[in-house]
Enzyme design. Structure first.
Site, PDB file in Angstrom:
ATOM      1  CG  HIS A 200     -19.931  -0.590   0.183  1.00  0.00           C
ATOM      2  ND1 HIS A 200     -21.259  -1.198  -0.330  1.00  0.00           N
ATOM      3  CD2 HIS A 200     -20.188   0.433  -0.339  1.00  0.00           C
ATOM      4  CE1 HIS A 200     -21.740  -0.729  -0.829  1.00  0.00           C
ATOM      5  NE2 HIS A 200     -21.508   0.232  -1.182  1.00  0.00           N
TER       6      HIS A 200
ATOM      7  CD  GLU B  60     -21.786  -5.646   1.172  1.00  0.00           C
ATOM      8  OE1 GLU B  60     -21.954  -4.372   0.726  1.00  0.00           O
ATOM      9  OE2 GLU B  60     -22.543  -6.471   0.370  1.00  0.00           O
TER      10      GLU B  60
ATOM     11  CG  ASN C  70     -25.158  -1.257  -3.325  1.00  0.00           C
ATOM     12  OD1 ASN C  70     -26.258  -0.776  -2.682  1.00  0.00           O
ATOM     13  ND2 ASN C  70     -24.718  -0.570  -3.296  1.00  0.00           N
TER      14      ASN C  70
HETATM   15  P1  NAD Z   1     -17.804  11.856  -5.224  1.00  0.00           P
HETATM   16  O1  NAD Z   1     -17.474  12.206  -6.133  1.00  0.00           O
HETATM   17  O2  NAD Z   1     -18.278  12.735  -4.210  1.00  0.00           O
HETATM   18  O3  NAD Z   1     -15.975  12.143  -5.189  1.00  0.00           O
HETATM   19  C1  NAD Z   1     -15.016  11.923  -5.473  1.00  0.00           C
HETATM   20  C2  NAD Z   1     -14.196  12.541  -5.211  1.00  0.00           C
HETATM   21  O4  NAD Z   1     -12.706  11.647  -6.010  1.00  0.00           O
HETATM   22  C3  NAD Z   1     -14.220  13.709  -5.898  1.00  0.00           C
HETATM   23  O5  NAD Z   1     -13.669  15.305  -4.672  1.00  0.00           O
HETATM   24  C4  NAD Z   1     -13.022  13.541  -6.893  1.00  0.00           C
HETATM   25  O6  NAD Z   1     -12.405  15.115  -6.988  1.00  0.00           O
HETATM   26  C5  NAD Z   1     -12.081  12.953  -6.268  1.00  0.00           C
HETATM   27  N1  NAD Z   1     -10.786  11.765  -7.448  1.00  0.00           N
HETATM   28  C6  NAD Z   1     -11.326  11.808  -8.532  1.00  0.00           C
HETATM   29  N2  NAD Z   1     -10.269  11.402  -9.388  1.00  0.00           N
HETATM   30  C7  NAD Z   1      -9.263  11.969  -8.232  1.00  0.00           C
HETATM   31  C8  NAD Z   1      -7.728  11.456  -8.488  1.00  0.00           C
HETATM   32  N3  NAD Z   1      -7.517  10.934  -9.440  1.00  0.00           N
HETATM   33  N4  NAD Z   1      -7.626  11.484  -7.120  1.00  0.00           N
HETATM   34  C9  NAD Z   1      -7.809  12.121  -6.631  1.00  0.00           C
HETATM   35  N5  NAD Z   1      -8.748  12.500  -6.606  1.00  0.00           N
HETATM   36  C10 NAD Z   1      -9.627  11.745  -6.666  1.00  0.00           C
HETATM   37  O7  NAD Z   1     -18.192  10.231  -4.596  1.00  0.00           O
HETATM   38  P2  NAD Z   1     -18.647   9.604  -3.809  1.00  0.00           P
HETATM   39  O8  NAD Z   1     -19.957  10.042  -3.585  1.00  0.00           O
HETATM   40  O9  NAD Z   1     -17.704   9.976  -2.532  1.00  0.00           O
HETATM   41  O10 NAD Z   1     -17.864   8.298  -3.800  1.00  0.00           O
HETATM   42  C11 NAD Z   1     -16.519   7.739  -3.489  1.00  0.00           C
HETATM   43  C12 NAD Z   1     -16.933   6.294  -4.030  1.00  0.00           C
HETATM   44  O11 NAD Z   1     -17.556   5.575  -2.681  1.00  0.00           O
HETATM   45  C13 NAD Z   1     -17.278   6.043  -5.034  1.00  0.00           C
HETATM   46  O12 NAD Z   1     -16.426   4.664  -6.158  1.00  0.00           O
HETATM   47  C14 NAD Z   1     -18.617   5.262  -5.030  1.00  0.00           C
HETATM   48  O13 NAD Z   1     -19.356   4.173  -6.221  1.00  0.00           O
HETATM   49  C15 NAD Z   1     -18.449   4.504  -3.511  1.00  0.00           C
HETATM   50  N6  NAD Z   1     -19.549   4.856  -2.640  1.00  0.00           N
HETATM   51  C16 NAD Z   1     -20.884   6.194  -3.149  1.00  0.00           C
HETATM   52  C17 NAD Z   1     -21.457   5.852  -1.715  1.00  0.00           C
HETATM   53  C18 NAD Z   1     -22.642   7.333  -1.688  1.00  0.00           C
HETATM   54  O14 NAD Z   1     -23.392   6.642  -1.284  1.00  0.00           O
HETATM   55  N7  NAD Z   1     -22.520   8.062  -2.816  1.00  0.00           N
HETATM   56  C19 NAD Z   1     -21.740   4.820  -0.594  1.00  0.00           C
HETATM   57  C20 NAD Z   1     -20.612   3.476  -0.998  1.00  0.00           C
HETATM   58  C21 NAD Z   1     -19.883   3.965  -2.330  1.00  0.00           C
END
Ligand code: NAD
Length: 732
Positions: free
Chosen positions: A462, A474, A512
């Site tokens: 994480h 994490e 979190n």
């Molecule tokens: P985001 O929406 O910016 O990015 C997700 C990406 O995944 C998009 O580009 C999308 O096109 C792609 N995607 C979706 N389905 C797919 C598939 N089947 N194959 C390939 N690519 C695919 O989201 P994010 O903020 O980068 O978050 C991504 C993950 O990280 C989530 O699980 C989120 O909970 C976790 N996360 C986010 C944060 C934050 O602050 N944003 C922090 C820690 C963890």
């Protein structure tokens, strides 16, 4: 084994070389000081020696600083009077450095031998304080080298003469960014700032130092001559006086009065400038002792230096062979995936960055390009390095490119179904050895691991956003996660130079889990009619970097709504929805936070944050009677700390060092305290029980006292007595 050696050449130049055996960089300890002292005595007494060069045997560095474990040892070994032990120890070091500075001159400044510091590169902390006592400092032109006094960053200040020498040399104003902010410079900038005297080609370092030593240079320090005027004036001088008025305001504004070291540093400079130099050193030693005796400084050193380093070195790594990552597949090139690809490529790892559409994958890679371009503009990197890093990232939609990956980090949408489909697709493309990690922020790892036939190779890694800035990672073990997966995750985090904590799988993991109640408590107070400015300032005055309302604006209100809905669905009856009315209403109003230029705060057209939004009071009127500042602060701190204790009780956390270090690096928990467990230890478990009982009576069961806290209070001990390593307990 000796750390310092001396050799004298035919021209009478003695070269003292510092080379701590078994370390990549020199670090000062007790034995080192004694050896240096003895060699200086020998060189000064030997008529064949005309002058001395002090250098290092390490390539690219002089010294990384002091082994801060010394402080804990000095304190522990001083018996009933640790303050005296510390003060005497510090004064003994001043004696050695002053001897270098006076170099055998008599009280009329006659005689003496020139001593030149020749720095092959990085010189930090005591690694710069010793050169500052020498008569001349030459550094090799090594742009990667860092020169400075970063002590303030771990809750102390330069207390081996660095504070006094630098402020007397540059004046209070000139020394202020170096001392108060711990600003580090490369050699050229250090010369421009007046910290060092010369920058030369690396291969000429020792020859130039010798040339200087033999040039019969003037070696009397300006402060040892009559009539020396400190640049910018002392506090007696009108300009100097104004500097201190401004500096006091700045220090209090920045530290909110919770960091003892910055205030002590300023006092040391202010008082020291009004007396002769030797008395100034004594004053510095007194303030330094004062800071070292402060429980906040001890806790900061323990968490931010000793334990952070221990975790980075793999304190909780299972005993399996090296799992260094060679090729990583990052799935999902969104905000997180793009950052993860960047930091991996920077660490020299080959990266395959996958998204559903080629444009999306390219956009993810373009993030690295933009980041590196900014780095070039700021001279942090070069066009060649940029190309090297970018060449390591393959942006594609083709899962076949994942062949040969030994680690996958999945960062697609936060959706169990989407993640399961991606997991299956990836596992069909990679070899059987590959470890699969998910970057989920909320979904249980054990649940997600069901999409894999090898759950022992499935783990949570994480990251925090923005990935390239946030230092904590994490690592989450699912029920079936095996040792190799944990070691892989830890070795990877080490490669990308971040700090890991390893926790067990539970709702919101650790970070979190603690931060959400903090945000909710702030929002709940809005609903109760507590003045929003009181909520925000109470948080900042207790050392939180952002108040809960500002933090909500930064992370966005719709994310809050999403988490609230998901938590309610998962918890059912047990869910407490008091804060929901406020955020659901804010979301309906379109005040989604910074990204919408409207949230709990107002923002101008350029996105600059202004005052708290006054429309909030129309919906949630401010009550006539307001709580005490301390009550608001206790609510905000205990909301987080009690979750940390529960996480420990439930076995989510297995090591309180991770609880403390993770809290500071992950969400900025009041760094002055050393973290939630250190804060409880400073407060005292008994007092913490009293306070939680009062908060429970007034505000409800969420503040109920955990059994573990009660137990520790009853035993009269502390969290670190019970759960710390031996060194921890002694450090504080
Ligand atoms: P985001 O929406 O910016 O990015 C997700 C990406 O995944 C998009 O580009 C999308 O096109 C792609 N995607 C979706 N389905 C797919 C598939 N089947 N194959 C390939 N690519 C695919 O989201 P994010 O903020 O980068 O978050 C991504 C993950 O990280 C989530 O699980 C989120 O909970 C976790 N996360 C986010 C944060 C934050 O602050 N944003 C922090 C820690 C963890």
């Amino acid at each position: 084994m000796s750390q310092f050696t001396m050799a004298t050449d035919a021209d009478g130049v003695a070269t003292i070389t510092w080379d701590t055996p078994g370390k990549s960089m020199n670090v000062m300890n007790m034995e080192g000081f004694q050896e240096l002292d003895a060699l200086i005595d020998e060189a000064l007494a030997d008529d064949a020696v005309k002058g001395v060069i002090l250098t290092s045997g390490k390539e690219g560095s002089f010294a990384g600083g002091m082994d801060l474990n010394i402080i804990a040892k000095m304190k522990a070994s001083a018996g009933d009077n640790p303050a005296k032990g510390l003060f005497d120890g510090v004064m003994a070091t001043h004696g050695i450095l002053r001897k270098i500075e006076r170099a055998g001159m008599d009280d009329k400044n006659k005689g003496g031998k020139p001593i030149c510091a020749a720095l092959p590169g990085t010189a930090l902390g005591i690694g710069l304080e010793i050169p500052l006592a020498c008569h001349h400092i030459i550094a090799a032109d090594n742009p990667k080298a860092k020169i400075g006094l970063p002590e303030i960053m771990v809750g102390i200040f330069p207390g081996m003469g660095g504070t006094t020498r630098l402020s007397w040399k540059l004046g209070a104003m000139g020394a202020s960014p170096l001392l108060l902010e711990g600003k580090l410079n490369d050699p050229k900038k250090a010369k421009a700032a007046g910290v060092i005297d010369e920058v030369v080609a690396p291969e000429e370092l020792l020859a130039k130092a010798k040339e200087w030593v033999l040039s019969e240079p003037k070696i009397v320090k300006p402060w040892d001559e009559k009539g020396y005027k400190i640049p910018g004036g002392t506090p007696y001088h009108p300009a100097g006086f104004m500097t201190f008025v401004g500096a006091s305001a700045m220090v209090n504004g920045n530290t909110k009065g919770v960091y003892p070291a910055a205030k002590a540093l300023l006092s040391s400079v202010y008082e020291g400038m009004q007396v002769p130099f030797d008395t100034a050193l004594k004053i510095e030693a007194r303030w330094f002792t004062n800071v070292l005796m402060n429980p906040s400084s001890a806790a900061m050193i323990r968490s931010l230096f000793i334990n952070k380093e221990a975790l980075e070195k793999g304190a909780n790594r299972p005993d399996v062979p090296d799992q260094k990552v060679k090729k990583v597949g990052v799935i999902g090139a969104g905000m997180m995936g793009a950052g993860i690809a960047l930091v991996s490529a920077q660490a020299g790892i080959e990266v395959v960055l996958i998204d559903q559409k080629q444009e999306a994958a390219d956009k993810g890679k373009a993030y690295s390009e933009r980041y590196l371009d900014k780095g070039i503009a700021r001279k942090k990197t070069t066009p060649e390095k940029k190309e090297e890093v970018l060449a390591r990232i393959t942006a594609t939609t083709d899962y076949a490119a994942l062949a040969g990956c030994d680690l996958i980090v999945e960062a697609v949408f936060e959706d169990v179904g989407v993640k399961a489909a991606v997991t299956k697709e990836v596992l069909a493309a990679v070899g059987p050895e590959c470890i699969f990690a998910t970057n989920t922020s909320t979904l249980p790892i054990t649940e997600l691991a069901k999409a894999s036939d090898t759950p022992e190779q499935f783990i949570g890694i994480h990251f925090f956003s923005p990935v390239e800035k946030m230092m904590l990672v994490e690592i989450i073990k699912g029920e079936k996660t095996g040792d190799v997966a944990v070691a892989k995750a830890l070795d990877y985090v080490r490669q990308i130079r971040k700090t890991p904590i390893v926790v067990n799988d539970a709702r919101f993991f650790y970070a979190n889990r603690c931060i959400i109640p903090y945000i909710n408590e702030g929002i709940r107070m809005v609903k109760e009619g507590v003045e929003p400015a009181l909520i925000e300032n109470a948080a900042k005055l207790v050392g939180m970097p952002l108040g809960p309302l500002q933090l909500t604006d930064e992370t966005s209100i719709d994310l809050g709504v999403k988490i609230a809905k998901a938590t309610k669905a998962a918890m059912g009856e047990a869910y407490d929805d008091t804060a929901d009315e406020v955020i659901f209403w804010m979301a309906d109003e379109g005040r989604l936070g910074r990204k919408a230029n409207a949230g709990f705060y107002s923002y101008d057209d350029k996105g600059k944050r202004g005052l708290l939004w006054d429309g909030l009071g129309d919906k949630f009127p401010v009550a006539d009677e307001q709580p005490e500042l301390s009550e608001v602060q206790h609510r905000l701190l205990f909301a987080q700390v009690l979750e940390a204790v529960r996480a420990l009780e439930e076995g989510v956390l297995e090591d309180i060092r991770e609880g403390d270090v993770g809290a500071i690096l992950g969400w900025g928990f009041a760094p002055w305290s050393g973290g939630p467990f250190s804060w409880l230890d400073i407060l005292g478990a008994e007092r913490a029980v009293e306070l939680t009982e009062a908060l429970t009576a007034q505000h409800g069961e969420r503040f109920s006292t955990p059994a573990l806290l009660r137990e520790i209070a009853a035993s009269g001990g502390s969290f670190y007595d019970r759960f710390g390593t031996g060194a921890d307990a002694k450090a504080a």
